[in-house]
Design a protein around this motif. Structure first.
Motif, PDB file in Angstrom:
ATOM      1  N   LYS A 144      35.206  39.263  45.962  1.00  0.00           N
ATOM      2  CA  LYS A 144      36.522  39.117  45.318  1.00  0.00           C
ATOM      3  C   LYS A 144      36.562  39.877  43.991  1.00  0.00           C
ATOM      4  O   LYS A 144      37.593  40.447  43.631  1.00  0.00           O
ATOM      5  CB  LYS A 144      36.828  37.647  45.099  1.00  0.00           C
ATOM      6  N   ARG A 148      39.252  42.773  43.148  1.00  0.00           N
ATOM      7  CA  ARG A 148      40.151  42.601  41.996  1.00  0.00           C
ATOM      8  C   ARG A 148      39.905  43.689  40.946  1.00  0.00           C
ATOM      9  O   ARG A 148      40.856  44.276  40.416  1.00  0.00           O
ATOM     10  CB  ARG A 148      39.926  41.212  41.406  1.00  0.00           C
ATOM     11  N   THR A 291      50.917  41.518  44.615  1.00  0.00           N
ATOM     12  CA  THR A 291      50.268  41.810  43.348  1.00  0.00           C
ATOM     13  C   THR A 291      50.766  43.162  42.867  1.00  0.00           C
ATOM     14  O   THR A 291      51.659  43.757  43.455  1.00  0.00           O
ATOM     15  CB  THR A 291      48.743  41.817  43.492  1.00  0.00           C
TER      16      THR A 291
END
Length: 625
Positions: A144, A148, A291
């Motif tokens: 993750k 990110r 996002t």
């Protein structure tokens, strides 16, 4: 200083167990290959159990040593401009992948991997036909973090490049990586869609796996002789086996076919159960969020997927439904991307990702407006003479089938119920009228929309600036009725296979007008997009903060990526294709040359839409030592 990282230590025993399965299978085959007797080798002689055990221990120790060395010598680091990976035990391989080329970071975990808290991270690049790099395996938290952090650095790099376009000295005022991290990292994701339990059940209800009948036929054809000796004579399964193995079942005529009806029903039910189980396990826990600059999805029960769909790569939105979904007011939304299609392997080979597996139409329309703010769509149907064409086509198909069955029954003396095909004529007429009713097209200021199909109806929404080529096709049958087909070709993955937005069987006059409108509005859309990009670039340079929250401009310059020529103003190639290979514009080629040229253009234009992958700045560096 950039930290060098390695794979998770838990991946060592996991990789060993994965490879040990094939070794164990080979040993079992050796032990049982002589009918239970121990094998005899030419030099060693009879191999006893102790020797086999010693060989197995040596293999396991060697495997553990190799996997340990591989995991510990596998190193990667995420720098400000690239992802560097060093791997290999005996032969070392060093790769430098520029961040701008990385289009998507996919995370996948099965049940065992989730229990061990490890994951597979796949890096997809623009212009690549396969995964550029894979990390097997890192911790779930590290996976993750990579997803990110890489997204944050890509957007920070895009904002920095926008500033450099206006003023080369703006780079000095950015303030370094530490300043941009706070702004980008603070960008939160907004939830767009979550698949509830009731909708998940409906996904399974509407799914059927058409591969099951083929697998059953292949299996029965292979093992049919063995099963025939086991199955009782009166069983319908025996009739099915004889039907596949030869025409003997047909001698019974219509009665024998009715005897197979329960078997056919069972195959249909089995196909539905397999399809429902596959769909439920694939879309369990489906969630779609937005996002900065991309859509992000998570789904899967046994195999969990976590990936993203970049907004700048979206070429076409497709709404798909069937009669059952339309009756209950549901539909499926697909997102087609340029180059890489996230989840392509798991989406039925569509070359696109499922944005919403199943939802009510109003929710689908709301999500479409979040992705592409399309106006109210008013579809225009083909002229009524096109409906007459569909009715004639349906009558011809029924007539050919009826004559064929009648000829078989006369020649082979097999009692085929050929008259049943004649009774299908009203059904063919209903389908022909429905085909005409469900077809339509619409062109707005910024979008081109088409709809086609009855049993699988697709409504395709194409932004005008994404169109590569406008093709005007008129077959000999269409010319007799004054009809034509307009195709809007894009750089999407499915368009390479011929699945483009098509206004089918519209009038010839409307086709000429529509082609002109598409060309004119395409130029205007490209011009407006240029001005918007320049405005965002100027705004980014005037902002005193280190980083702007505006969406990065499309560095790939859709003027060249979405154009059919080399002209910087994005002129498209508008061609007319017919059976006599006559072209009504400047692109006047022969039929074969035109077909090859069109295929080459699609491949070239799809590559051009992938972030300038041929530039030396974006090229990945791959060194073998």
């Amino acid at each position: 200083m950039t930290q060098v990282r390695t794979l998770s230590a838990i991946s060592i025993p996991y990789r060993v167990l994965q490879r040990s399965g094939s070794i164990a299978f080979a040993l079992i085959f050796i032990l049982t290959g002589q009918g239970g007797d121990l094998p005899e080798l030419p030099v060693i002689g009879v191999v006893d159990s102790s020797l086999i055990g010693a060989i197995a221990i040596v293999i396991v120790l060697a495997l553990v040593g190799y996997e340990t060395a591989y995991v510990r010598r596998f190193q990667y680091k995420l720098t400000a401009d690239s992802l560097d990976i060093d791997s290999g035990v005996l032969s070392r391989r060093n790769r430098e992948i520029p961040l701008r080329r990385i289009q998507n970071v996919d995370i996948s975990r099965n049940i065992i991997q989730r229990g061990l808290n490890i994951a597979i991270v796949s890096f997809e690049t623009a212009g690549g036909e396969s995964t550029e790099a894979t990390l097997r395996y890192v911790s779930a938290q590290e996976a993750k973090r990579l997803q990110r952090e890489l997204g944050r650095r890509k957007h920070a790099d895009g904002d920095r490049r926008k500033s450099q376009k206006v003023d080369s000295t703006e780079h000095d005022s950015v303030g370094g990586e530490s300043n941009t991290s706070g702004s980008s990292a603070g960008h939160t994701a907004s939830e767009l869609f979550t698949l509830g339990d009731n909708e998940l059940a409906l996904v399974g209800f509407f799914s059927i796996d058409l591969r099951v009948p083929g697998l059953l036929v292949a299996g029965i054809s292979t093992f049919g002789p063995i099963l025939t000796s086991i199955v009782p004579t009166a069983s319908p399964l025996r009739s099915l086996l004889m039907f596949i193995g030869g025409p003997s079942v047909l001698t019974g005529g219509f009665t024998a076919l009715l005897a197979l009806l329960p078997v056919f029903i069972g195959v249909v039910v089995l196909s539905w159960l397999v399809g429902a189980a596959s769909a439920v396990s694939s879309y369990y826990g489906f969630q779609l969020t937005e996002t900065r600059g991309e859509l992000r999805y998570e789904r899967g029960l046994f195999q969990r997927y976590d990936g993203s769909i970049p907004f700048e790569k979206i070429q076409t939105l497709t709404i798909e439904d069937d009669p059952l979904k339309r009756y209950f007011g549901y539909a499926t939304l697909y997102v087609e991307t340029a180059g890489y299609a996230p989840g392509q392997g798991g989406s039925g080979g569509r070359g696109s990702e499922v944005a919403v597996p199943l939802a009510q139409r109003n929710r689908i329309n709301e999500l479409i407006k979040r992705i592409e703010p399309v106006d109210t769509i008013e579809l225009q149907r083909p002229p009524k003479r096109a409906r007459r064409r569909y009715l004639v086509r349906a009558g011809l198909i029924v007539g050919v089938v009826s004559v064929g069955l009648f000829a078989i029954s006369v020649v082979t003396s097999i009692a085929f119920p050929w008259w049943v095909a004649v009774g299908l004529l009203p059904v063919g007429g209903i389908i022909a009228i429905a085909l005409w009713r469900h077809r339509g097209h619409w062109i707005g200021e910024d979008y081109f929309v088409t709809r086609n199909g009855v049993f699988t109806r697709e409504t395709r929404i194409v932004p005008l600036y994404r169109i590569q080529t406008v093709i005007d096709t008129r077959t000999v049958f269409q010319r007799r009725l004054g009809l034509a087909t307009i195709t809007a070709d894009t750089a999407g993955s499915r368009s390479l296979g011929g699945s483009d937005a098509r206004a089918v069987d519209i009038s010839a006059q409307r086709a000429t007008t529509l082609r002109t409108e598409l060309e004119t509005r395409l130029q205007q859309a490209i011009h407006d997009r240029q001005e918007q990009s320049q405005t965002e670039t100027t705004s980014a340079a005037d902002v005193s903060l280190p980083e702007s929250d505006t969406t990065p401009s499309d560095e790939s310059k859709p003027i060249t990526a979405e154009s059919d020529t080399d002209d910087s103003m994005g002129q498209i190639g508008s061609t007319t294709t017919s059976d006599d290979d006559h072209s009504i514009d400047s692109h006047n080629h022969s039929g074969d040359d035109n077909s090859d040229d069109s295929s080459n253009k699609k491949a070239q234009e799809s590559d051009n839409a992938k972030d300038d992958t041929t530039s030396s700045e974006n090229a990945s560096v791959d060194r073998d030592e």
